[in-house]
Write a protein that holds these residues in place. Structure first.
Motif, PDB file in Angstrom:
ATOM      1  N   ASP A 187       0.828  -1.200   0.000  1.00  9.77           N
ATOM      2  CA  ASP A 187       0.000   0.000   0.000  1.00  9.77           C
ATOM      3  C   ASP A 187       0.871   1.262   0.000  1.00  9.77           C
ATOM      4  O   ASP A 187       0.483   2.299  -0.557  1.00  9.77           O
ATOM      5  CB  ASP A 187      -0.922   0.012   1.225  1.00  9.77           C
ATOM      6  CG  ASP A 187      -1.977  -1.078   1.128  1.00  9.77           C
ATOM      7  OD1 ASP A 187      -2.511  -1.289   0.016  1.00  9.77           O
ATOM      8  OD2 ASP A 187      -2.288  -1.749   2.136  1.00  9.77           O
ATOM      9  N   VAL A 188       2.049   1.165   0.669  1.00  5.65           N
ATOM     10  CA  VAL A 188       2.958   2.322   0.691  1.00  5.65           C
ATOM     11  C   VAL A 188       3.585   2.522  -0.683  1.00  5.65           C
ATOM     12  O   VAL A 188       3.679   3.635  -1.209  1.00  5.65           O
ATOM     13  CB  VAL A 188       4.039   2.138   1.773  1.00  5.65           C
ATOM     14  CG1 VAL A 188       5.065   3.278   1.712  1.00  5.65           C
ATOM     15  CG2 VAL A 188       3.390   2.070   3.162  1.00  5.65           C
ATOM     16  N   LEU A 189       4.013   1.411  -1.256  1.00  4.98           N
ATOM     17  CA  LEU A 189       4.622   1.506  -2.579  1.00  4.98           C
ATOM     18  C   LEU A 189       3.628   1.964  -3.631  1.00  4.98           C
ATOM     19  O   LEU A 189       3.997   2.519  -4.665  1.00  4.98           O
ATOM     20  CB  LEU A 189       5.213   0.140  -2.984  1.00  4.98           C
ATOM     21  CG  LEU A 189       6.398  -0.334  -2.131  1.00  4.98           C
ATOM     22  CD1 LEU A 189       6.829  -1.724  -2.559  1.00  4.98           C
ATOM     23  CD2 LEU A 189       7.566   0.647  -2.263  1.00  4.98           C
ATOM     24  N   ALA A 190       2.343   1.742  -3.376  1.00  2.00           N
ATOM     25  CA  ALA A 190       1.329   2.140  -4.358  1.00  2.00           C
ATOM     26  C   ALA A 190       1.111   3.647  -4.372  1.00  2.00           C
ATOM     27  O   ALA A 190       0.493   4.168  -5.307  1.00  2.00           O
ATOM     28  CB  ALA A 190       0.002   1.408  -4.048  1.00  2.00           C
ATOM     29  N   SER A 191       1.619   4.387  -3.356  1.00  7.19           N
ATOM     30  CA  SER A 191       1.423   5.838  -3.309  1.00  7.19           C
ATOM     31  C   SER A 191       2.304   6.512  -4.372  1.00  7.19           C
ATOM     32  O   SER A 191       3.509   6.247  -4.473  1.00  7.19           O
ATOM     33  CB  SER A 191       1.779   6.378  -1.918  1.00  7.19           C
ATOM     34  OG  SER A 191       1.679   7.768  -1.910  1.00  7.19           O
ATOM     35  N   GLU A 197       4.990  10.528   4.655  1.00  8.53           N
ATOM     36  CA  GLU A 197       3.993  10.016   3.693  1.00  8.53           C
ATOM     37  C   GLU A 197       3.517   8.615   4.078  1.00  8.53           C
ATOM     38  O   GLU A 197       2.331   8.268   3.918  1.00  8.53           O
ATOM     39  CB  GLU A 197       4.597  10.007   2.286  1.00  8.53           C
ATOM     40  CG  GLU A 197       3.597   9.703   1.200  1.00  8.53           C
ATOM     41  CD  GLU A 197       2.512  10.745   1.106  1.00  8.53           C
ATOM     42  OE1 GLU A 197       1.381  10.391   0.643  1.00  8.53           O
ATOM     43  OE2 GLU A 197       2.740  11.896   1.511  1.00  8.53           O
ATOM     44  N   VAL A 198       4.451   7.805   4.615  1.00 11.24           N
ATOM     45  CA  VAL A 198       4.058   6.457   5.068  1.00 11.24           C
ATOM     46  C   VAL A 198       3.057   6.558   6.190  1.00 11.24           C
ATOM     47  O   VAL A 198       2.057   5.821   6.242  1.00 11.24           O
ATOM     48  CB  VAL A 198       5.300   5.649   5.479  1.00 11.24           C
ATOM     49  CG1 VAL A 198       4.898   4.384   6.205  1.00 11.24           C
ATOM     50  CG2 VAL A 198       6.140   5.313   4.264  1.00 11.24           C
ATOM     51  N   ASP A 199       3.282   7.502   7.101  1.00 11.79           N
ATOM     52  CA  ASP A 199       2.325   7.671   8.201  1.00 11.79           C
ATOM     53  C   ASP A 199       0.966   8.092   7.668  1.00 11.79           C
ATOM     54  O   ASP A 199      -0.086   7.640   8.168  1.00 11.79           O
ATOM     55  CB  ASP A 199       2.867   8.730   9.183  1.00 11.79           C
ATOM     56  CG  ASP A 199       4.126   8.251   9.912  1.00 11.79           C
ATOM     57  OD1 ASP A 199       4.290   6.996   9.971  1.00 11.79           O
ATOM     58  OD2 ASP A 199       4.885   9.087  10.412  1.00 11.79           O
ATOM     59  N   LYS A 200       0.942   8.906   6.622  1.00 10.39           N
ATOM     60  CA  LYS A 200      -0.338   9.320   6.053  1.00 10.39           C
ATOM     61  C   LYS A 200      -1.069   8.131   5.403  1.00 10.39           C
ATOM     62  O   LYS A 200      -2.298   8.007   5.489  1.00 10.39           O
ATOM     63  CB  LYS A 200      -0.118  10.427   5.024  1.00 10.39           C
ATOM     64  CG  LYS A 200       0.317  11.772   5.627  1.00 10.39           C
ATOM     65  CD  LYS A 200       0.532  12.800   4.538  1.00 10.39           C
ATOM     66  CE  LYS A 200       0.984  14.154   5.124  1.00 10.39           C
ATOM     67  NZ  LYS A 200       1.207  15.181   4.081  1.00 10.39           N
ATOM     68  N   VAL A 201      -0.287   7.275   4.756  1.00 11.16           N
ATOM     69  CA  VAL A 201      -0.912   6.093   4.121  1.00 11.16           C
ATOM     70  C   VAL A 201      -1.540   5.193   5.164  1.00 11.16           C
ATOM     71  O   VAL A 201      -2.676   4.703   5.011  1.00 11.16           O
ATOM     72  CB  VAL A 201       0.123   5.330   3.285  1.00 11.16           C
ATOM     73  CG1 VAL A 201      -0.443   4.005   2.825  1.00 11.16           C
ATOM     74  CG2 VAL A 201       0.558   6.169   2.087  1.00 11.16           C
ATOM     75  N   ILE A 202      -0.793   4.997   6.274  1.00 13.92           N
ATOM     76  CA  ILE A 202      -1.323   4.141   7.340  1.00 13.92           C
ATOM     77  C   ILE A 202      -2.562   4.774   7.938  1.00 13.92           C
ATOM     78  O   ILE A 202      -3.573   4.105   8.214  1.00 13.92           O
ATOM     79  CB  ILE A 202      -0.228   3.920   8.399  1.00 13.92           C
ATOM     80  CG1 ILE A 202       0.914   3.099   7.789  1.00 13.92           C
ATOM     81  CG2 ILE A 202      -0.803   3.226   9.621  1.00 13.92           C
ATOM     82  CD1 ILE A 202       2.110   2.955   8.717  1.00 13.92           C
ATOM     83  N   GLU A 203      -2.524   6.096   8.128  1.00 14.69           N
ATOM     84  CA  GLU A 203      -3.692   6.783   8.676  1.00 14.69           C
ATOM     85  C   GLU A 203      -4.865   6.681   7.724  1.00 14.69           C
ATOM     86  O   GLU A 203      -6.023   6.518   8.138  1.00 14.69           O
ATOM     87  CB  GLU A 203      -3.321   8.262   8.928  1.00 14.69           C
ATOM     88  CG  GLU A 203      -4.458   9.035   9.596  1.00 14.69           C
ATOM     89  CD  GLU A 203      -4.051  10.484   9.865  1.00 14.69           C
ATOM     90  OE1 GLU A 203      -4.900  11.246  10.347  1.00 14.69           O
ATOM     91  OE2 GLU A 203      -2.882  10.817   9.596  1.00 14.69           O
TER      92      GLU A 203
END
Length: 714
Positions: A278-282, A330-336
């Motif tokens: 999901d992180v790599l998909a950003s 940005e990773v923290d935003k994806v998790i959120e």
């Protein structure tokens, strides 16, 4: 012994030649009388009309409901019913009035002959005057009319006989026309009755259909049943769609929760979160990673020529540190975002569950209302279909009545024509038949008279062969015959013996004997056998075959009492069957033992009583002895068929009687001379063999019945 006679055929038929004149005169007289009667008889003529029972409707005009009725009319029972309709009193009375049959003499049953008047006066016949005139005409009409169905067809024949040939043809044609007209009138009446009944029924059905369809519309408006696709209730359709949406939301929520759980598990293990799918998909992270790779490449290039503290390298490293911070942010935003997505899915799921519960209740209510609505719709549809069928039948009936199209299910395909010749009387054939019958009857009377007079009888030609001796098993072992052989010759070979006058006097039923042996008469022995119900009586004649007449007399006495009696002759000379048969050359017990005959061939009738007899037979004695083991079976079969079986054994010894004995057997000893020592010896021998005390029977005082003409009584 009786003398046999034969019929002299030559003398018998000689009587026809001798009485030919009387026979011819009788035949001519009878023929003349028959000829006069036939010539004076009123001639009668016969004609017939044929009617075919078939469906009158064509395939284009046949009503849709006429198939079953047509099949019922064309079957065998339907055609037979039409025969009864044609000969009904209604049609016959109509034809009688149409042709004015009451005015014709042959239909006037009131004319009474002298013989009829005599019968009426004696009460043997009712007076025709007491019957109404119309009924008398119908009665005479039915006697002359014949209506029948041709076998294995649908053709009905109407046949009529009359003294008038023209009337003989007119009547069957008129009956057929009246039948067809009655069928057409019946169809017209049925059609009118159908329209009269259908008209008010249709008006009533229209009101009922209108009322039923109104109930359907009212209920649908009151229940607010909205119909969706595929003719289903809208609530039910929404419930199905909402269930599908709930399944999709639950799947999305489960996927978001799984992603969050994966990220948390990776963070707990200290793994890099940047490599998660999901992180790599950003897109932003992908661009930052690309910038990061470029900075690392430039730092690596500059490191080959500059030191780590070089301002340019330090500037690049500072930029690289900023990129790492941006990537982590940005990773923290994806998790959120994933957590927000999971929470949103949970909220949507709860909302859908609440809506689903509401739709379930609404769908249940709509289902109950739909059931009631369908019941109303079915009632309206049934009323509508009934109305449509009645309307169809009504229109068909009205159209047939207006156009007068009512085809009859019968067709006259052969009309009667005026007969040219009478069918009665046929003078020439009747005269010839009367002449032949008179000749035959007179010839038979002449032959019977010649037979009964005895003139056509003559003594039997030839000489009867002697009957071979039959040995019992015990006698065969001793080498001597148990029964002596005797020869029976023709009566013509014997000299006439002077007749001896014998005073006839009736014998008492039971006369005690003064002899010390205590023998009884034939009547007493027969009464004893009847009273005890013995099924088999074995006679032994120690004094020889001459004493065999005692068994014959006892058998006849029991037969005269009404019992079924059979006498079996086991004497060597056939002495027991001689007084009972015309000749001793009949098939008998030896033929049965030798398998040359059956029971029906060896059982014969006594000439002087209702008793039956089985003679000794004509088979070879040696061959018969080989089947002696079958004798007990034969005796048991005979005992089953007869009330009493009498067996005459002649001078047989006690040990030779074993095959003839059973639990229901009585031994009797024939006695001619009580003083004969053989009687006492035979009785003692029977006792020594274990048999009960035998019954001694004497024929003294009993006289045989008189012989028929041409025979002597043995």
């Amino acid at each position: 012994m009786a003398s046999d006679v034969d019929v002299d055929l030559g003398r018998l038929f000689e009587s026809l030649r001798r009485d030919w004149l009387r026979i011819a005169l009788f035949a001519i007289g009878i023929t003349s009388i028959v000829f006069l009667l036939a010539a004076l008889a009123t001639p009668r003529y016969r004609a017939e009309t044929r009617v075919l029972i078939e469906a009158g409707e064509s395939v284009y005009t046949r009503p849709s409901t006429a198939d079953d009725q047509g099949r019922a009319l064309l079957d065998a029972e339907g055609v037979t019913s039409q025969v009864q309709v044609i000969s009904s009193a209604e049609i016959l009375a109509q034809v009688a009035r149409q042709l004015d049959l009451a005015s014709r003499d042959e239909f006037d049953a009131a004319r009474i002959s002298l013989l009829d008047r005599l019968f009426i006066m004696t009460g043997l016949k009712n007076s025709p005057a007491a019957i109404p005139p119309e009924e008398r005409v119908l009665q005479a009409f039915r006697e002359k009319l014949t209506v029948y169905r041709v076998e294995n067809s649908r053709v009905i024949v109407i046949e009529f006989s009359s003294e008038d040939p023209v009337l003989a043809a007119r009547v069957p044609n008129a009956v057929a026309d009246a039948y067809v007209a009655s069928q057409r009138a019946a169809k017209q009446r049925s059609n009118t009755e159908a329209t009269d009944w259908l008209e008010p029924e249709i008006a009533d059905l229209r009101e009922r259909v209108k009322e039923a369809e109104g109930k359907v519309a009212d209920f649908r408006s009151q229940s607010d049943l909205l119909m969706g696709q595929n003719n289903t209730v809208l609530a039910t359709q929404q419930l199905a769609e909402l269930s599908s949406e709930l399944s999709r939301v639950r799947a999305a929520r489960s996927a978001a929760e799984a992603k969050i759980e994966t990220i948390r598990s990776a963070a707990g293990r200290g793994a890099s979160l940047e490599n998660l799918p999901d992180v790599l998909a950003s897109g932003l992270i992908q661009r930052l990673r690309e910038r990061q790779v470029e900075l690392k490449a430039r730092i690596a290039d500059l490191s080959t020529s500059l030191l780590d503290n070089h301002p340019r390298i330090r500037a690049l490293q500072s930029q690289l540190a900023d990129l790492d911070g941006q990537i982590r942010a940005e990773v923290d935003k994806v998790i959120e975002g994933l957590e927000t997505e999971a929470e949103t899915a949970r909220l949507r799921e709860r909302e859908l569950v609440d809506q689903l519960n509401q739709l379930k209740a609404e769908s249940g209510r709509a289902g109950q209302e739909e059931v009631e609505l369908r019941a109303l719709e079915r009632e309206a549809a049934a009323q509508r279909e009934l109305l449509e069928s009645y309307l169809t039948r009504y229109r068909e009936a009205v159209a047939r009545g207006d156009r007068n199209y009512l085809p009859v299910d019968a067709r006259i395909f052969s009309r009667a024509t005026v007969p040219a010749e009478p069918y009665f009387p046929k003078v020439i054939p009747v005269t010839i038949a009367a002449f032949a019958a008179a000749l035959l009857v007179m010839a038979i009377v002449t032959l019977l008279r010649e037979l009964f007079s005895g003139r056509a009888m003559r003594p039997a030609a030839g000489e009867m062969q002697p009957v071979e001796q039959v040995e019992m098993p015990a006698d065969r072992e001793r080498g001597k015959p148990a029964f002596p052989a005797v020869s029976v010759h023709h009566a013509g070979d014997l000299e006439e013996e002077p007749e001896t006058a014998v005073e006839e006097k009736p014998a008492p039923a039971f006369v005690p004997s003064s002899s010390p042996l205590g023998e009884v008469h034939v009547e007493a022995a027969a009464e004893a056998l009847i009273a005890t119900g013995i099924g088999r009586a074995v006679f032994v004649s120690p004094e020889g075959d001459d004493a065999a007449a005692t068994a014959v007399l006892v058998a006849r006495e029991v037969s005269d009492a009404g019992l079924r009696v059979l006498l079996v002759d086991l004497t060597a000379s056939g002495a027991a069957s001689m007084p009972m048969l015309e000749t001793i050359s009949y098939t008998g017990i030896t033929n049965l033992l030798a398998a040359e005959a059956q029971f029906a061939d060896i059982i014969h009738s006594d000439l002087y009583s209702e008793c039956h007899v089985i003679p000794i037979g004509t088979a070879d004695p040696d061959r018969a002895m080989r089947g002696l083991d079958r004798l007990p079976i034969i005796m048991n079969s005979l005992s089953t068929a007869y009330d009493l079986v009498v067996v005459e054994c002649g001078p047989a010894e006690a040990e030779a009687l074993a095959r003839l004995m059973d639990d229901d057997t009585q031994i009797l000893v024939s006695v001619l001379d009580p003083a004969d020592s053989a009687i006492k010896a035979a009785r003692d021998e029977l006792r020594q063999e274990g048999y009960d005390t035998p019954l001694l029977v004497t024929p003294v005082g009993h006289f045989p019945p008189p012989a028929p003409p041409g025979r002597d009584v043995a």
